[in-house]
Scaffold this motif. Structure first.
Motif, PDB file in Angstrom:
ATOM      1  N   LEU A  35       0.842  -1.203   0.000  1.00 44.91           N
ATOM      2  CA  LEU A  35       0.000   0.000   0.000  1.00 44.91           C
ATOM      3  C   LEU A  35       0.870   1.244   0.000  1.00 44.91           C
ATOM      4  O   LEU A  35       1.793   1.363   0.813  1.00 44.91           O
ATOM      5  CB  LEU A  35      -0.877   0.019   1.263  1.00 44.91           C
ATOM      6  N   ASP A  36       0.588   2.144  -0.908  1.00 44.55           N
ATOM      7  CA  ASP A  36       1.320   3.419  -0.947  1.00 44.55           C
ATOM      8  C   ASP A  36       0.494   4.384  -1.782  1.00 44.55           C
ATOM      9  O   ASP A  36       0.070   4.022  -2.886  1.00 44.55           O
ATOM     10  CB  ASP A  36       2.716   3.215  -1.577  1.00 44.55           C
ATOM     11  N   PRO A  37       0.272   5.612  -1.304  1.00 43.84           N
ATOM     12  CA  PRO A  37      -0.527   6.542  -2.106  1.00 43.84           C
ATOM     13  C   PRO A  37       0.245   7.085  -3.306  1.00 43.84           C
ATOM     14  O   PRO A  37      -0.345   7.646  -4.227  1.00 43.84           O
ATOM     15  CB  PRO A  37      -0.839   7.676  -1.119  1.00 43.84           C
ATOM     16  N   ALA A  44      12.114   9.143  -0.843  1.00 41.95           N
ATOM     17  CA  ALA A  44      13.553   9.214  -0.554  1.00 41.95           C
ATOM     18  C   ALA A  44      14.325   8.199  -1.395  1.00 41.95           C
ATOM     19  O   ALA A  44      15.464   8.449  -1.796  1.00 41.95           O
ATOM     20  CB  ALA A  44      13.803   8.962   0.930  1.00 41.95           C
ATOM     21  N   SER A  45      13.684   7.073  -1.705  1.00 40.00           N
ATOM     22  CA  SER A  45      14.380   6.014  -2.452  1.00 40.00           C
ATOM     23  C   SER A  45      14.701   6.432  -3.883  1.00 40.00           C
ATOM     24  O   SER A  45      15.537   5.818  -4.542  1.00 40.00           O
ATOM     25  CB  SER A  45      13.536   4.732  -2.459  1.00 40.00           C
ATOM     26  N   TYR A  46      14.026   7.481  -4.364  1.00 39.73           N
ATOM     27  CA  TYR A  46      14.350   8.058  -5.674  1.00 39.73           C
ATOM     28  C   TYR A  46      15.363   9.205  -5.519  1.00 39.73           C
ATOM     29  O   TYR A  46      16.311   9.333  -6.300  1.00 39.73           O
ATOM     30  CB  TYR A  46      13.066   8.573  -6.337  1.00 39.73           C
ATOM     31  N   GLY A  50      22.513   7.961  -3.908  1.00 43.33           N
ATOM     32  CA  GLY A  50      22.839   6.739  -4.640  1.00 43.33           C
ATOM     33  C   GLY A  50      24.082   6.009  -4.164  1.00 43.33           C
ATOM     34  O   GLY A  50      24.540   5.068  -4.819  1.00 43.33           O
ATOM     35  N   THR A  51      24.647   6.399  -3.018  1.00 44.00           N
ATOM     36  CA  THR A  51      25.857   5.704  -2.567  1.00 44.00           C
ATOM     37  C   THR A  51      25.467   4.498  -1.715  1.00 44.00           C
ATOM     38  O   THR A  51      24.584   4.598  -0.869  1.00 44.00           O
ATOM     39  CB  THR A  51      26.767   6.626  -1.729  1.00 44.00           C
ATOM     40  N   ILE A  52      26.109   3.379  -1.970  1.00 42.35           N
ATOM     41  CA  ILE A  52      25.967   2.217  -1.085  1.00 42.35           C
ATOM     42  C   ILE A  52      27.113   2.388  -0.090  1.00 42.35           C
ATOM     43  O   ILE A  52      28.228   1.909  -0.299  1.00 42.35           O
ATOM     44  CB  ILE A  52      26.068   0.888  -1.864  1.00 42.35           C
TER      45      ILE A  52
HETATM   46  C1  LIG Z   1      18.861  13.756  -0.074  1.00 47.11           C
HETATM   47  C2  LIG Z   1      19.035  12.341   0.412  1.00 47.11           C
HETATM   48  C3  LIG Z   1      20.206  11.647   0.113  1.00 47.11           C
HETATM   49  C4  LIG Z   1      20.376  10.339   0.555  1.00 47.11           C
HETATM   50  N1  LIG Z   1      21.488   9.655   0.174  1.00 47.11           N
HETATM   51  C5  LIG Z   1      21.641   8.362   0.526  1.00 47.11           C
HETATM   52  C6  LIG Z   1      22.759   7.610   0.076  1.00 47.11           C
HETATM   53  O1  LIG Z   1      23.602   8.089  -0.677  1.00 47.11           O
HETATM   54  N2  LIG Z   1      22.864   6.321   0.482  1.00 47.11           N
HETATM   55  C7  LIG Z   1      21.919   5.734   1.300  1.00 47.11           C
HETATM   56  O2  LIG Z   1      22.072   4.548   1.647  1.00 47.11           O
HETATM   57  N3  LIG Z   1      20.840   6.422   1.728  1.00 47.11           N
HETATM   58  C8  LIG Z   1      20.670   7.708   1.348  1.00 47.11           C
HETATM   59  N4  LIG Z   1      19.568   8.395   1.749  1.00 47.11           N
HETATM   60  C9  LIG Z   1      18.581   7.710   2.573  1.00 47.11           C
HETATM   61  C10 LIG Z   1      17.734   6.745   1.741  1.00 47.11           C
HETATM   62  O3  LIG Z   1      17.261   7.374   0.564  1.00 47.11           O
HETATM   63  C11 LIG Z   1      16.565   6.271   2.596  1.00 47.11           C
HETATM   64  O4  LIG Z   1      17.064   5.725   3.803  1.00 47.11           O
HETATM   65  C12 LIG Z   1      15.757   5.193   1.891  1.00 47.11           C
HETATM   66  O5  LIG Z   1      15.361   5.597   0.601  1.00 47.11           O
HETATM   67  C13 LIG Z   1      14.555   4.875   2.749  1.00 47.11           C
HETATM   68  O6  LIG Z   1      13.757   3.971   2.051  1.00 47.11           O
HETATM   69  P1  LIG Z   1      12.335   3.669   2.612  1.00 47.11           P
HETATM   70  O7  LIG Z   1      11.734   2.639   1.730  1.00 47.11           O
HETATM   71  O8  LIG Z   1      12.433   3.374   4.073  1.00 47.11           O
HETATM   72  O9  LIG Z   1      11.564   5.086   2.537  1.00 47.11           O
HETATM   73  P2  LIG Z   1      10.926   5.902   1.321  1.00 47.11           P
HETATM   74  O10 LIG Z   1      11.671   5.778   0.055  1.00 47.11           O
HETATM   75  O11 LIG Z   1      10.661   7.265   1.850  1.00 47.11           O
HETATM   76  O12 LIG Z   1       9.548   5.163   1.103  1.00 47.11           O
HETATM   77  C14 LIG Z   1       8.515   5.218   2.048  1.00 47.11           C
HETATM   78  C15 LIG Z   1       7.219   5.099   1.301  1.00 47.11           C
HETATM   79  O13 LIG Z   1       6.172   5.023   2.275  1.00 47.11           O
HETATM   80  C16 LIG Z   1       5.049   5.701   1.748  1.00 47.11           C
HETATM   81  N5  LIG Z   1       4.157   6.048   2.853  1.00 47.11           N
HETATM   82  C17 LIG Z   1       4.344   6.991   3.811  1.00 47.11           C
HETATM   83  N6  LIG Z   1       3.295   7.015   4.646  1.00 47.11           N
HETATM   84  C18 LIG Z   1       2.432   6.055   4.210  1.00 47.11           C
HETATM   85  C19 LIG Z   1       1.160   5.592   4.660  1.00 47.11           C
HETATM   86  N7  LIG Z   1       0.559   6.132   5.729  1.00 47.11           N
HETATM   87  N8  LIG Z   1       0.552   4.595   3.966  1.00 47.11           N
HETATM   88  C20 LIG Z   1       1.152   4.040   2.881  1.00 47.11           C
HETATM   89  N9  LIG Z   1       2.357   4.432   2.417  1.00 47.11           N
HETATM   90  C21 LIG Z   1       2.978   5.430   3.076  1.00 47.11           C
HETATM   91  C22 LIG Z   1       5.637   6.903   1.014  1.00 47.11           C
HETATM   92  O14 LIG Z   1       4.743   7.393   0.024  1.00 47.11           O
HETATM   93  C23 LIG Z   1       6.905   6.312   0.415  1.00 47.11           C
HETATM   94  O15 LIG Z   1       6.724   5.884  -0.919  1.00 47.11           O
HETATM   95  C24 LIG Z   1      19.362   9.707   1.329  1.00 47.11           C
HETATM   96  C25 LIG Z   1      18.186  10.391   1.625  1.00 47.11           C
HETATM   97  C26 LIG Z   1      18.015  11.687   1.167  1.00 47.11           C
HETATM   98  C27 LIG Z   1      16.720  12.393   1.470  1.00 47.11           C
END
Ligand SMILES: Cc1cc2nc3c(=O)[nH]c(=O)nc-3n(C[C@H](O)[C@H](O)[C@H](O)COP(=O)(O)OP(=O)(O)OC[C@H]3O[C@@H](n4cnc5c(N)ncnc54)[C@H](O)[C@@H]3O)c2cc1C
Length: 325
Positions: A35-37, A44-46, A50-52
């Motif tokens: 589920l995701d709107p 953030a994942s986009y 991009g560094t691992i």
């Molecule tokens: C500028 C920036 C640079 C970064 N650089 C790095 C890097 O180089 N290397 C690295 O390892 N990490 C990096 N990070 C961190 C990394 O991007 C995040 O830790 C990672 O993308 C988190 O993934 P996620 O799936 O937890 O969250 P997200 O990608 O934020 O996904 C969460 C999803 O949950 C959904 N959601 C939220 N609330 C609800 C709800 N109530 N119901 C349903 N869906 C919901 C959102 O729509 C979203 O799609 C960076 C972050 C930022 C902002």
């Protein structure tokens, strides 16, 4: 009209974490609804750098950050910014952060992070191959840049600690750096080069490949923002506008929004929001060949497909404030 669904496992959030969980669960034979709107992988994942970063084992909270914490409150251009309006809500978290920034805790946390990220590089290679994304992984290492001679000298102790934690790192003089990355402006100091590090040349494309892979495994995606989570005797009910979903188990992977959802399930997670930003310039061939972080500025210069992305900063400001790039 409200749609009623049942499933074995519900995943809340279609970011890298939620989709990776959905992939493993579906591959293991579970029925999964995600589920995701928003469009999968568009948060953030986009937008990241991009560094691992298996070499980034120093926690954000260190004795240096603790020493400078008061000035960080007032300097909008510092790599760590704290919004004053968010201070009251952040206070309990900041207190814990301050305790964890003391020398002993920071050393302990560095060891814990190293253990956590130690297999990230190998895991990403397996994962990328599984979702058809190996071409997006780049094997050119990453750089930390020290603009002044004193910052470069100070980095030696940090790099010795990282080597002690098993990280491969070479220290480069300003001349060696200029030879490796001629497109960078010259610096007085030098650089730390992590030769084994890998990075994504297009995080958004990697997310699209992951979304396609889980769709091929029959993971159902519903565009819904979960607002209610109720424990039942035989599972969990999730409520979203226009949807009620009954699941045997739930994975909460809503990124920064996970804390409030976990609280509804009765789990207290000491998580707060680290906000970050990126800006991009279209460039057929960026003048840089690997992610480079000028360390005092707290952002990465990232060569990506057809563009240069500048990404980073740590802003502690809660979830609801508008962006302040
Ligand atoms: C500028 C920036 C640079 C970064 N650089 C790095 C890097 O180089 N290397 C690295 O390892 N990490 C990096 N990070 C961190 C990394 O991007 C995040 O830790 C990672 O993308 C988190 O993934 P996620 O799936 O937890 O969250 P997200 O990608 O934020 O996904 C969460 C999803 O949950 C959904 N959601 C939220 N609330 C609800 C709800 N109530 N119901 C349903 N869906 C919901 C959102 O729509 C979203 O799609 C960076 C972050 C930022 C902002």
């Amino acid at each position: 009209m409200t749609e009623h669904l049942t499933t074995d496992i519900a995943v809340i959030g279609a970011g890298a974490v939620g989709m990776a969980c959905a992939l493993q669960l579906a591959a293991a034979g579970h029925e999964v609804v995600i589920l995701d709107p928003n469009t999968p992988g568009s948060g953030a994942s986009y937008g990241n750098a991009g560094t691992i970063a298996d070499y980034a084992v120093q926690p954000v909270g260190t004795p240096d950050v603790l020493k400078n914490l008061p000035s960080l409150l007032f300097d909008r251009n510092s790599p760590l910014a704290i919004r004053r309006a968010a201070l009251p809500a952040l206070a309990p978290w900041l207190l814990r952060f301050a305790r964890q920034s003391l020398p002993g805790a920071a050393r302990h946390n560095a060891r814990a992070i190293a253990a956590l990220v130690g297999s990230a590089n190998a895991s990403w290679q397996t994962f990328a191959a599984e979702i058809g994304g190996s071409d997006i992984l780049q094997h050119r290492g990453c750089l930390y840049l020290y603009e002044t001679a004193s910052a470069f000298r100070a980095a030696h102790a940090d790099m010795a600690q990282r080597r002690g934690l098993g990280i491969a790192v070479d220290l480069l003089t300003a001349q060696e750096l200029a030879g490796m990355e001629p497109g960078l402006p010259g610096v007085e100091g030098g650089a730390a080069y992590f030769p084994k590090a890998i990075f994504l040349s297009d995080p958004g494309l990697m997310m699209q490949r992951l979304a396609s892979r889980i769709a091929a495994l029959n993971v159902l995606h519903r565009k819904a923002a979960v607002t209610g989570l109720t424990r039942l005797v035989d599972g969990i009910r999730l409520d979203a506008p226009g949807l009620t979903l009954h699941a045997r188990r739930v994975v909460i992977a809503a990124g920064a929004h996970s804390r409030a959802l976990a609280a509804q399930a009765g789990d207290r997670v000491p998580l707060d929001t680290e906000r970050g930003y990126h800006v991009e310039w279209d460039m057929a061939a960026p003048r840089l060949t690997r992610p480079t972080c000028p360390t005092t500025r707290g952002f990465y210069l990232c060569p990506m497909s057809g563009r240069l992305r500048v990404a980073g900063t740590v802003e502690l400001g809660g979830l609801t404030a508008p962006p302040s790039p």
